[in-house]
Motif scaffolding. Structure first.
Motif, PDB file in Angstrom:
ATOM      1  N   GLY A 284       0.804  -1.217   0.000  1.00  0.00           N
ATOM      2  CA  GLY A 284       0.000   0.000   0.000  1.00  0.00           C
ATOM      3  C   GLY A 284       0.836   1.265   0.000  1.00  0.00           C
ATOM      4  O   GLY A 284       0.365   2.335  -0.419  1.00  0.00           O
ATOM      5  N   ILE A 285       2.093   1.157   0.452  1.00  0.00           N
ATOM      6  CA  ILE A 285       2.987   2.314   0.473  1.00  0.00           C
ATOM      7  C   ILE A 285       3.279   2.798  -0.950  1.00  0.00           C
ATOM      8  O   ILE A 285       3.424   3.994  -1.191  1.00  0.00           O
ATOM      9  CB  ILE A 285       4.295   1.964   1.221  1.00  0.00           C
ATOM     10  CG1 ILE A 285       3.982   1.732   2.711  1.00  0.00           C
ATOM     11  CG2 ILE A 285       5.350   3.054   1.056  1.00  0.00           C
ATOM     12  CD1 ILE A 285       5.120   1.128   3.495  1.00  0.00           C
ATOM     13  N   ILE A 286       3.326   1.851  -1.906  1.00  0.00           N
ATOM     14  CA  ILE A 286       3.586   2.223  -3.303  1.00  0.00           C
ATOM     15  C   ILE A 286       2.461   3.108  -3.823  1.00  0.00           C
ATOM     16  O   ILE A 286       2.700   4.167  -4.422  1.00  0.00           O
ATOM     17  CB  ILE A 286       3.759   0.952  -4.163  1.00  0.00           C
ATOM     18  CG1 ILE A 286       4.995   0.167  -3.681  1.00  0.00           C
ATOM     19  CG2 ILE A 286       3.886   1.316  -5.642  1.00  0.00           C
ATOM     20  CD1 ILE A 286       5.128  -1.209  -4.296  1.00  0.00           C
ATOM     21  N   GLU A 287       1.225   2.679  -3.587  1.00  0.00           N
ATOM     22  CA  GLU A 287       0.077   3.487  -4.013  1.00  0.00           C
ATOM     23  C   GLU A 287       0.081   4.849  -3.316  1.00  0.00           C
ATOM     24  O   GLU A 287      -0.157   5.890  -3.941  1.00  0.00           O
ATOM     25  CB  GLU A 287      -1.234   2.758  -3.690  1.00  0.00           C
ATOM     26  CG  GLU A 287      -2.466   3.539  -4.113  1.00  0.00           C
ATOM     27  CD  GLU A 287      -3.758   2.933  -3.584  1.00  0.00           C
ATOM     28  OE1 GLU A 287      -4.785   3.099  -4.251  1.00  0.00           O
ATOM     29  OE2 GLU A 287      -3.738   2.312  -2.503  1.00  0.00           O
TER      30      GLU A 287
ATOM     31  N   SER B 151       6.697   9.284  -9.205  1.00  0.00           N
ATOM     32  CA  SER B 151       6.589   8.449 -10.402  1.00  0.00           C
ATOM     33  C   SER B 151       6.894   6.998 -10.032  1.00  0.00           C
ATOM     34  O   SER B 151       7.521   6.721  -9.002  1.00  0.00           O
ATOM     35  CB  SER B 151       7.582   8.911 -11.465  1.00  0.00           C
ATOM     36  OG  SER B 151       8.914   8.681 -11.029  1.00  0.00           O
ATOM     37  N   GLN B 152       6.450   6.081 -10.881  1.00  0.00           N
ATOM     38  CA  GLN B 152       6.763   4.667 -10.670  1.00  0.00           C
ATOM     39  C   GLN B 152       8.279   4.466 -10.602  1.00  0.00           C
ATOM     40  O   GLN B 152       8.783   3.725  -9.750  1.00  0.00           O
ATOM     41  CB  GLN B 152       6.180   3.844 -11.810  1.00  0.00           C
ATOM     42  CG  GLN B 152       6.513   2.359 -11.757  1.00  0.00           C
ATOM     43  CD  GLN B 152       6.014   1.629 -12.988  1.00  0.00           C
ATOM     44  OE1 GLN B 152       4.901   1.858 -13.427  1.00  0.00           O
ATOM     45  NE2 GLN B 152       6.834   0.760 -13.547  1.00  0.00           N
ATOM     46  N   GLU B 153       9.007   5.155 -11.497  1.00  0.00           N
ATOM     47  CA  GLU B 153      10.471   5.022 -11.527  1.00  0.00           C
ATOM     48  C   GLU B 153      11.100   5.481 -10.217  1.00  0.00           C
ATOM     49  O   GLU B 153      12.003   4.836  -9.686  1.00  0.00           O
ATOM     50  CB  GLU B 153      11.059   5.830 -12.692  1.00  0.00           C
ATOM     51  CG  GLU B 153      10.761   5.273 -14.063  1.00  0.00           C
ATOM     52  CD  GLU B 153       9.318   5.528 -14.533  1.00  0.00           C
ATOM     53  OE1 GLU B 153       8.621   6.385 -13.920  1.00  0.00           O
ATOM     54  OE2 GLU B 153       8.885   4.866 -15.484  1.00  0.00           O
ATOM     55  N   LYS B 154      10.612   6.604  -9.667  1.00  0.00           N
ATOM     56  CA  LYS B 154      11.176   7.124  -8.415  1.00  0.00           C
ATOM     57  C   LYS B 154      10.892   6.176  -7.259  1.00  0.00           C
ATOM     58  O   LYS B 154      11.759   5.941  -6.405  1.00  0.00           O
ATOM     59  CB  LYS B 154      10.614   8.512  -8.112  1.00  0.00           C
ATOM     60  CG  LYS B 154      11.231   9.136  -6.869  1.00  0.00           C
ATOM     61  CD  LYS B 154      10.704  10.548  -6.603  1.00  0.00           C
ATOM     62  CE  LYS B 154      11.328  11.119  -5.332  1.00  0.00           C
ATOM     63  NZ  LYS B 154      10.793  12.457  -5.006  1.00  0.00           N
ATOM     64  N   VAL B 155       9.666   5.607  -7.232  1.00  0.00           N
ATOM     65  CA  VAL B 155       9.314   4.680  -6.159  1.00  0.00           C
ATOM     66  C   VAL B 155      10.269   3.494  -6.150  1.00  0.00           C
ATOM     67  O   VAL B 155      10.873   3.159  -5.116  1.00  0.00           O
ATOM     68  CB  VAL B 155       7.856   4.192  -6.297  1.00  0.00           C
ATOM     69  CG1 VAL B 155       7.586   3.048  -5.325  1.00  0.00           C
ATOM     70  CG2 VAL B 155       6.875   5.331  -6.041  1.00  0.00           C
TER      71      VAL B 155
END
Length: 397
Positions: free
Chosen positions: A247-250, A258-262
């Motif tokens: 859930g931390i990703i969301e 951004s997805q890349e930064k995550v």
């Protein structure tokens, strides 16, 4: 020294590790590294008879191919080429297709490339290394040894994610596990040390390095392991976060990440580096902790706590325990980290053997503690993944 050597190649996205291994003793006759591929300062360095050498890998592209070409000349120059009987490639991901070492042909190479979705940084690089090595050494048989293969004995209840079943059937999302060659090797060595057949032994193997994983091994087979679909899950590592609430990703993406930064953060800016705020290296963390650095102290505590927690949980798949095995760069050398992990295992009866713990470092194996409660010992066993690759290549010959 035997007269049969295996050239072991581990091809990364911008690097190439190589070693010429004596197939009987496991000794690395020649070892080296090509690095900075794709950049202007691409280079190769190696060690032979205690002497270190380095050369530039000149050319604007195809550095893997250029480096392996130079490797051909190097083995001839050093008088090793005539004794090389096979080439073994370390391949990170074999999916469910590859459950053991295989001889490489075009179909195998193509399948490794197809599995790139599961290991986008590693498998394409592995295939590049294979193709370059086949061109450079056309007369030599070549073999692929997979990090995931040892874990293909996990039962369905251990590898199945608690997710919609079509995610597995359509995309192959499940627990695969990594560090398989290391866990395989140290479990066999531990059985020899305990004078017990590996087929009757139960171990918890703890590979601690910049990447880290735990494996429950019953009767010689992997029955559970901490890394999952990717090497990101499980233990805290040098720069990887390990287990994390998805859930931390969301949450972060809703905050504008951004997805890349995550995933850059979770893979390269977490773990020891993220918690300590200073370094991804365990030695640097220990030094800073001695100087009173609070972030380093917390990183040490989080890491050792999580390792102990996994060891405790991996008693569940076993019917008894013969040994906890420490291996990898940290596991083989870091006395304070091993000491703290055993302190965290006090409820399981583990007591450190202080002299044994001090002695079992820098390439030395040994018993570093024991649990009368479980009838088990804690061992240090130096790993030798290159030897596994060499051995299995020669066996298939």
């Amino acid at each position: 020294m035997s007269d049969s050597f295996v050239l072991v190649i581990n091809s990364g996205s911008s690097s190439l590790k190589f070693a010429v291994i004596d197939s009987q003793s496991g000794e690395a006759v020649l070892s080296g590294l090509g690095e900075c591929f794709g950049l202007a300062d691409a280079r190769m360095s190696w060690k032979f008879n205690g002497q270190k050498s380095e050369i530039a890998v000149e050319g604007e592209e195809n550095h893997h191919k250029l480096a392996i070409g130079k490797l051909v000349g190097l083995t001839e120059e050093l008088g090793l080429a005539s004794n090389i009987v096979a080439i073994g490639h370390r391949i990170v991901h074999g999916g469910e297709k590859f459950t053991k070492t295989v001889r490489i042909d075009e179909a195998v190479t193509a399948e490794i490339e197809k599995l790139a979705d599961l290991a986008p940084l590693h498998n394409p690089a592995g295939a590049i290394g294979i193709r370059a090595a086949i061109e450079a050494f056309p007369a030599l048989p070549q073999f692929a040894v997979f990090d995931t293969a040892f874990h293909q004995t996990m039962p369905e209840k251990a590898f199945t994610g608690a997710i919609a079943s079509e995610l597995y059937s359509e995309y192959g999302i499940r627990r695969y596990g990594f560090h398989g060659t290391s866990h395989y090797f140290v479990s066999r060595e531990a059985a020899k040390m305990l004078n017990k057949p590996v087929e009757e032994s139960s171990f918890i193997s703890v590979h601690l390095g910049n990447g880290a994983s735990v494996c429950a091994i019953s009767n010689g087979n992997s029955v559970d392991t901490s890394m999952g679909f990717t090497p990101l899950s499980g233990l805290m590592m040098g720069t990887r976060c390990g287990d994390l609430d998805p859930g931390i990703i969301e949450f972060l993406m809703k905050k504008g990440w951004s997805q890349e930064k995550v995933f850059e953060t979770l893979n390269k800016k977490s773990g020891f580096l993220g918690v300590s705020g200073i370094t991804s290296d365990a030695r640097g963390v220990l030094e800073a902790m001695e100087d009173g650095h609070e972030g380093a102290k917390l990183a040490f505590e989080v890491f050792t706590y999580r390792v102990a927690k996994y060891i405790g949980s991996y008693l569940i798949p076993l019917d008894h325990l013969d040994a906890v095995i420490f291996t990898g760069g940290i596991g083989e050398n870091s006395l304070p980290i091993r000491r703290e992990i055993m302190r965290n295992l006090k409820l399981l009866g583990f007591v450190e053997d202080e002299k044994g713990n001090e002695a079992a470092r820098f390439g030395a194996a040994g018993i570093i503690g024991n649990s009368e409660l479980l009838g088990a010992v804690a061992l240090v066993v130096p790993t030798n993944e290159e030897f596994v690759i060499a051995q299995q290549s020669v066996e298939l010959l």
